[in-house]
Motif scaffolding. Structure first.
Motif, PDB file in Angstrom:
ATOM      1  N   LEU A  33      90.963  98.105 -13.968  1.00 55.96           N
ATOM      2  CA  LEU A  33      91.333  96.702 -14.177  1.00 55.96           C
ATOM      3  C   LEU A  33      90.586  95.822 -13.167  1.00 55.96           C
ATOM      4  O   LEU A  33      90.058  94.764 -13.500  1.00 55.96           O
ATOM      5  N   HIS A  34      90.554  96.289 -11.945  1.00 58.87           N
ATOM      6  CA  HIS A  34      89.861  95.596 -10.868  1.00 58.87           C
ATOM      7  C   HIS A  34      88.374  95.426 -11.244  1.00 58.87           C
ATOM      8  O   HIS A  34      87.802  94.343 -11.130  1.00 58.87           O
ATOM      9  N   HIS A  37      88.033  93.024 -14.248  1.00 54.15           N
ATOM     10  CA  HIS A  37      88.421  91.653 -13.912  1.00 54.15           C
ATOM     11  C   HIS A  37      87.365  90.972 -13.054  1.00 54.15           C
ATOM     12  O   HIS A  37      87.079  89.794 -13.224  1.00 54.15           O
ATOM     13  N   ARG A  38      86.759  91.726 -12.153  1.00 53.87           N
ATOM     14  CA  ARG A  38      85.718  91.124 -11.319  1.00 53.87           C
ATOM     15  C   ARG A  38      84.441  90.847 -12.128  1.00 53.87           C
ATOM     16  O   ARG A  38      83.569  90.130 -11.664  1.00 53.87           O
ATOM     17  N   ARG A  43      92.036  88.005 -17.175  1.00 54.32           N
ATOM     18  CA  ARG A  43      92.964  89.120 -17.033  1.00 54.32           C
ATOM     19  C   ARG A  43      93.243  89.824 -18.362  1.00 54.32           C
ATOM     20  O   ARG A  43      93.224  91.051 -18.439  1.00 54.32           O
ATOM     21  N   SER A  44      93.502  89.033 -19.403  1.00 55.57           N
ATOM     22  CA  SER A  44      93.838  89.637 -20.697  1.00 55.57           C
ATOM     23  C   SER A  44      92.682  90.471 -21.220  1.00 55.57           C
ATOM     24  O   SER A  44      92.865  91.583 -21.713  1.00 55.57           O
ATOM     25  N   PHE A  45      91.502  89.898 -21.115  1.00 59.70           N
ATOM     26  CA  PHE A  45      90.317  90.605 -21.597  1.00 59.70           C
ATOM     27  C   PHE A  45      90.118  91.888 -20.784  1.00 59.70           C
ATOM     28  O   PHE A  45      89.836  92.957 -21.327  1.00 59.70           O
ATOM     29  N   GLU A  47      92.399  93.630 -19.258  1.00 48.72           N
ATOM     30  CA  GLU A  47      93.421  94.615 -19.653  1.00 48.72           C
ATOM     31  C   GLU A  47      93.000  95.306 -20.952  1.00 48.72           C
ATOM     32  O   GLU A  47      93.162  96.518 -21.102  1.00 48.72           O
ATOM     33  N   ASP A  48      92.472  94.524 -21.877  1.00 43.71           N
ATOM     34  CA  ASP A  48      92.033  95.113 -23.150  1.00 43.71           C
ATOM     35  C   ASP A  48      90.880  96.090 -22.934  1.00 43.71           C
ATOM     36  O   ASP A  48      90.808  97.141 -23.567  1.00 43.71           O
ATOM     37  N   GLY A 108      92.900  78.939 -17.730  1.00 46.97           N
ATOM     38  CA  GLY A 108      93.604  80.174 -17.453  1.00 46.97           C
ATOM     39  C   GLY A 108      92.708  81.355 -17.141  1.00 46.97           C
ATOM     40  O   GLY A 108      93.179  82.430 -16.856  1.00 46.97           O
ATOM     41  N   LEU A 109      91.395  81.177 -17.211  1.00 45.96           N
ATOM     42  CA  LEU A 109      90.527  82.334 -17.013  1.00 45.96           C
ATOM     43  C   LEU A 109      90.497  82.773 -15.564  1.00 45.96           C
ATOM     44  O   LEU A 109      90.350  83.937 -15.273  1.00 45.96           O
ATOM     45  N   ASP A 111      92.853  81.944 -13.277  1.00 45.02           N
ATOM     46  CA  ASP A 111      94.104  81.684 -12.582  1.00 45.02           C
ATOM     47  C   ASP A 111      94.658  82.953 -11.952  1.00 45.02           C
ATOM     48  O   ASP A 111      95.676  82.916 -11.324  1.00 45.02           O
ATOM     49  N   THR A 112      93.988  84.048 -12.124  1.00 48.20           N
ATOM     50  CA  THR A 112      94.522  85.285 -11.586  1.00 48.20           C
ATOM     51  C   THR A 112      94.081  85.525 -10.154  1.00 48.20           C
ATOM     52  O   THR A 112      94.530  86.448  -9.522  1.00 48.20           O
TER      53      THR A 112
END
Lengths: 195, 401
Positions: A33-34, A37-38, A43-45, A47-48, A108-109, A111-112
């Motif tokens: 995930l890390h 995400h980086r 976040r959603s993408f 996770e997928d 929201g992209l 915001d994590t």
């Protein structure tokens, strides 16, 4: 956890052992995930993409050969999936895609990248910093970015990165140096002593 | 022994490797020797260390707790494919009837991949990609398709993702695929049927994870709200994940990036929006028609006008002020083929309407111009499930000659 543990689990997965697969998932979902995400700051993408990577691992389990480190095998799948998805995403016309979003828009992209439990001023600084780091890593070329992001994974050595990206260790080293130099330039205001 | 001396360029290329402990001892010693003599490279190392510290300051993301159930469900969905292949492999050498039977089973198995995304429009005035969608139309939608409602509209999304949506007037959303819906503006009511994996509603900031529930999601310019009416959902903002039980809601401050809640949603009057009727009134020189319509998603139970005692009171504002309630006689019609649901109350399904027509010839009003407003106020012993609010139509002008 050891390299042998992982390999043993994956050999059991190859035989269809779902419990062993769950153990591997529990071990590596966070670093994956890390990693994603980086790369995408969504976040959603991310996770997928983690889900897809493990699904690919499961589907191709019969092809696994316990010769190298399991993590390099897993991150090779992740890297290939990222490159495919990134290309697809770039081709897709989406009014709210990652590419279409402007810097700093509240979509929201990004915001994590915010630390919880801080005051409003602290949160605002975190948000600004998160935006800057996201923008800075996105400004790197794909080659530099992959080396840099993989380098941020705990326990990931240059030799592992070299194997995942199928490049010599010396190239990993020089790309990492280039990436860091570029990031230092982009994040210069946040790197002054006392910050 | 420090090995060969290093140049500044070599030193800088090896700084990160040294920080990570990945340099062989001889190279590490050479690097330290160079740093001891070179202030510029020392400053470079300090900057590298600050960059590493900066990156470490980013909070760790916590993986979604439904990750494994989603993955396990996906594997389970694919399992028939695996089984089919192994059946075929085992039986391939066999000939005759046995093989035919196995192949027949194979062909009768459902396809492993879900059907393409589609939308089935049940009611309302909806556009897809800016183009109007006819009621009842069935469209295949690609990822990235935008839906917008010009009036209250209802849509059922089929993609193996069991979703039913009601879009309030002005609501806009984008179907992003992978079970994700981005709410760009307005309010939607979402009914997510239970199943494997979570569906995600992306807000302008943050997102809502839903595994099977009934909820209202609303995105404004400065805040977003999530109200859970049944089941449970979770609002995720940054590294925060806030579970929201039924009857509770969360407000997301889109400017400050903070969440408030969960708080009881009753004061938000969300239920009124989901399940209260709409009243409208039309009038011409011969009749007045009052319509009570269920333009929402839930069935609605209303106290009915009693056709056996079809006397109604009409309050009329005329040139001389408000007249005393005038007793009138009306005729009740329920749209569609259904009959009223009980002796004292009527059950309206979504899309149905209840109309009362009042023949003005029987009222005996003198000529003049009147403003008429209908008020529906149920009273008496109401059935438990009956709606109990008060409806007021917009006033209409009535001219009698």
């Amino acid at each position: 956890m050891t390299v042998d543990d992982d390999r043993e689990l994956m050999v059991r997965v190859r035989g269809g052992d779902l419990a062993a697969f769950e153990a591997l998932y529990a071990r590596y979902r966070r670093p994956l995930l890390h990693f994603f995400h980086r790369l995408c700051w969504d976040r959603s993408f991310a996770e997928d993409l983690v889900q897809d990577t493990f699904f690919r691992l499961w589907k191709g389990r019969r092809r696994y050969r316990p010769t190298g480190k399991f993590t390099t095998y897993l991150f090779q799948i992740a890297k290939n999936h990222w490159l495919n998805e990134r290309e697809k995403k770039a081709r897709r016309i989406s009014p709210l895609s990652l590419e279409a979003s402007g810097r700093g828009e509240s979509n929201g992209l990004r915001d994590t990248v915010r630390a919880p439990g801080r005051g409003p001023v602290g949160r605002a600084l975190d948000r600004e910093l998160g935006e800057k780091i996201a923008a800075a890593t996105e400004a790197l070329s794909e080659k530099l970015r992959l080396v840099f992001v993989l380098g941020q994974i705990d326990g990931m050595r240059y030799a592992d990165i070299a194997e995942i990206l199928e490049i010599p260790v010396g190239t990993v080293k020089s790309r990492m140096a280039h990436a860091e130099k570029a990031l230092r330039g982009l994040l210069a205001p946040y790197l002054t002593p006392g910050e | 022994m420090t090995g060969n001396p290093m140049t500044c360029e070599e030193c800088r290329e090896n700084l990160e490797a040294a920080r990570r402990g990945e340099l062989p001892p001889s190279r590490a010693s050479a690097l330290e020797a160079h740093l001891a003599a070179c202030p510029a490279c020392r400053r470079e190392r300090e900057r590298n260390e600050r960059l590493a510290a900066l990156l470490r300051s980013l909070p760790e993301l916590s993986p979604s707790p439904d990750g494994w159930p989603r993955l396990a469900a996906r594997i389970a969905r694919e399992a028939p494919g695996d089984r089919r292949r192994s059946l075929l492999r085992v039986t391939a050498p066999a000939l005759g009837l046995a093989t035919a039977a196995v192949l027949a089973v194979f062909l009768l198995l459902p396809p492993a991949s879900p059907p393409p995304p589609a939308i089935l429009l049940a009611a309302g005035d909806l556009t897809a990609g800016g183009l109007p969608v006819s009621p009842g139309a069935r469209l295949t939608l690609r990822d990235g398709a935008e839906l917008a409602a010009r009036s209250l509209a209802r849509a059922e999304i089929e993609s193996g993702r069991r979703l039913e949506l009601t879009l309030d007037r002005g609501a806009r959303l984008v179907l992003e695929g992978r079970g994700r819906i981005r709410l760009a503006a307005g309010r939607i009511l979402a009914r997510v049927r239970p199943g494997p994996g979570a569906m995600r509603f992306l807000l302008p900031r943050g997102e809502v994870e839903v595994t099977g529930t009934l909820l209202v999601v609303e995105a404004g310019s400065r805040r977003a709200r999530v109200a859970v009416l049944r089941g449970e959902a979770a609002v995720v903002l940054g590294s925060h994940r806030l579970p929201v039980p039924a009857g509770r809601g969360v407000t997301v401050d889109l400017e400050g990036g903070a969440m408030t809640g969960p708080v009881p949603v009753d004061p938000w009057r969300i239920r009124d929006w989901c399940s209260s009727p709409a009243a409208s009134l039309r009038a011409d020189s011969s009749r007045i028609t009052l319509t009570l319509a269920n333009d929402k998603v839930a069935p609605l139970t209303l106290l009915r006008f009693d056709p056996a005692d079809a006397d109604y009171f009409l309050r009329i504002e005329g040139p001389e002020g408000t007249l005393e309630p005038v007793k009138v006689q009306g005729r009740m019609v329920v749209s569609g083929a259904r009959e009223p649901g009980g002796p004292a109350w009527i059950r309206l399904l979504p899309g149905e309407a209840y109309r009362l027509t009042i023949d003005l010839g029987r009222v005996g009003l003198p000529p003049g111009t009147y403003r008429v407003r209908a008020v529906y106020r149920p009273y008496g012993d109401l059935p438990e499930q009956a709606w109990r609010g008060v409806l007021r139509s917009e006033p209409v002008t009535l001219t009698l000659r």
